[in-house]
Design a protein around this motif. Sequence first.
Motif, PDB file in Angstrom:
ATOM      1  N   PHE A  59      25.559  35.728  35.426  1.00  0.00           N
ATOM      2  CA  PHE A  59      25.883  36.677  36.497  1.00  0.00           C
ATOM      3  C   PHE A  59      24.648  37.495  36.890  1.00  0.00           C
ATOM      4  O   PHE A  59      24.760  38.675  37.213  1.00  0.00           O
ATOM      5  N   ASP A  62      24.646  39.718  40.059  1.00  0.00           N
ATOM      6  CA  ASP A  62      25.421  40.950  39.920  1.00  0.00           C
ATOM      7  C   ASP A  62      24.746  41.923  38.960  1.00  0.00           C
ATOM      8  O   ASP A  62      24.807  43.140  39.164  1.00  0.00           O
ATOM      9  N   THR A 141      39.713  41.667  45.356  1.00  0.00           N
ATOM     10  CA  THR A 141      38.486  40.994  44.953  1.00  0.00           C
ATOM     11  C   THR A 141      37.624  41.946  44.120  1.00  0.00           C
ATOM     12  O   THR A 141      37.838  43.165  44.123  1.00  0.00           O
ATOM     13  N   ALA A 142      36.656  41.379  43.423  1.00  0.00           N
ATOM     14  CA  ALA A 142      35.833  42.176  42.513  1.00  0.00           C
ATOM     15  C   ALA A 142      35.065  43.273  43.235  1.00  0.00           C
ATOM     16  O   ALA A 142      34.801  44.337  42.658  1.00  0.00           O
ATOM     17  N   SER A 168      37.893  39.550  26.408  1.00  0.00           N
ATOM     18  CA  SER A 168      37.991  38.975  27.749  1.00  0.00           C
ATOM     19  C   SER A 168      39.449  38.772  28.146  1.00  0.00           C
ATOM     20  O   SER A 168      39.833  39.021  29.294  1.00  0.00           O
ATOM     21  N   SER A 183      39.587  34.384  39.536  1.00  0.00           N
ATOM     22  CA  SER A 183      38.135  34.315  39.349  1.00  0.00           C
ATOM     23  C   SER A 183      37.511  35.707  39.396  1.00  0.00           C
ATOM     24  O   SER A 183      36.546  35.992  38.673  1.00  0.00           O
ATOM     25  N   ASP A 184      38.063  36.600  40.209  1.00  0.00           N
ATOM     26  CA  ASP A 184      37.534  37.960  40.288  1.00  0.00           C
ATOM     27  C   ASP A 184      37.882  38.757  39.033  1.00  0.00           C
ATOM     28  O   ASP A 184      37.086  39.572  38.561  1.00  0.00           O
ATOM     29  N   LYS A 187      35.470  37.599  36.492  1.00  0.00           N
ATOM     30  CA  LYS A 187      34.129  38.127  36.780  1.00  0.00           C
ATOM     31  C   LYS A 187      34.001  39.576  36.313  1.00  0.00           C
ATOM     32  O   LYS A 187      33.012  39.944  35.664  1.00  0.00           O
ATOM     33  N   MET A 190      33.817  39.691  32.567  1.00  0.00           N
ATOM     34  CA  MET A 190      32.514  39.264  32.056  1.00  0.00           C
ATOM     35  C   MET A 190      31.452  40.349  32.257  1.00  0.00           C
ATOM     36  O   MET A 190      30.631  40.603  31.376  1.00  0.00           O
ATOM     37  N   LEU A 191      31.464  41.004  33.418  1.00  0.00           N
ATOM     38  CA  LEU A 191      30.497  42.076  33.657  1.00  0.00           C
ATOM     39  C   LEU A 191      30.737  43.238  32.692  1.00  0.00           C
ATOM     40  O   LEU A 191      29.787  43.858  32.198  1.00  0.00           O
ATOM     41  N   LEU A 235      31.175  29.532  29.995  1.00  0.00           N
ATOM     42  CA  LEU A 235      31.311  30.342  31.204  1.00  0.00           C
ATOM     43  C   LEU A 235      31.377  29.459  32.446  1.00  0.00           C
ATOM     44  O   LEU A 235      32.224  29.665  33.324  1.00  0.00           O
ATOM     45  N   MET A 239      34.817  29.365  34.768  1.00  0.00           N
ATOM     46  CA  MET A 239      34.768  29.870  36.137  1.00  0.00           C
ATOM     47  C   MET A 239      35.025  28.759  37.144  1.00  0.00           C
ATOM     48  O   MET A 239      35.640  28.997  38.191  1.00  0.00           O
TER      49      MET A 239
END
Length: 267
Positions: A59, A62, A141-142, A168, A183-184, A187, A190-191, A235, A239
């Motif tokens: 990522f 990001d 969304t993220a 997670s 998926s968001d 994400k 994960m961040l 990952l 994803m």
Amino acid sequence: MPLFQLILIAIIQGVTEFLPVSSSGHLILLPGLTGLEDQGAVIDVAVHLGTLFAVILFFWADVQVALAGTLRLLQGKLDTPGAFLALCLAIATVPVVIVGLILHLTGLSDAMRSITVIGWTMLIFGLFLYWADQTGAQDRTADRWSLRHAVIMGLWQAVALIPGTSRSGITISAARQLGYARSDAAKLAMLMSIPTILASGVVLGIDVASRADAAAARDGAIAAGFAFVAALLALGIMMRLLRSVSFTPYVIYRVILGIILLAIAYS
């Protein structure tokens, strides 16, 4: 430590750190169910560093935004998307740091390292993931992450300090229930793992720094390398699969493993 065991530990950590199946639970179970030597804190730190580098690389775009935003935030400015992302990540990390320090200082973290605890958390939070994934909307969304949602997800992340919960898994569950697309949700989870893994690595690293020797450092480097590769592959696969597959396969795995562990614990 034998090379085979180092590679096995690294692969387990790398694959399970970001899949919603609990890396800590699997690492605790490994010596308990196989009779292998406990890997110890040095290897724990090493494999966590390996997975940290993997998620940062995966990522990276990001992460760059968040790093630039952190500089703005330190200047007292909240005028860019990156600064807001950095603030959300910081807020989401506070609960797990506080609870983690309490558990570490009181010794409660060691008291929860049992097959019984992992069996129940595998089962309960696996079913929670299924419920959240099946009932949560997918209209956020993220880039619409809010401070309120960061607090909620951060509080749930602290629950993952109970072995078998999955950091997670619980943060993805929270995000799905808040309406984030699969998926968001992944994400954001994960961040959130980046500052969390970094914080736990610092705490563990301070403990083991004075005890590590050349052999331990070599073993740690090997384990970190394999964990990095395994995490990067895991990952990428997760994803990609989330574009067409739900979290149900992970739920099935968690439920089956939880039932098996409980059967062993109560037999």
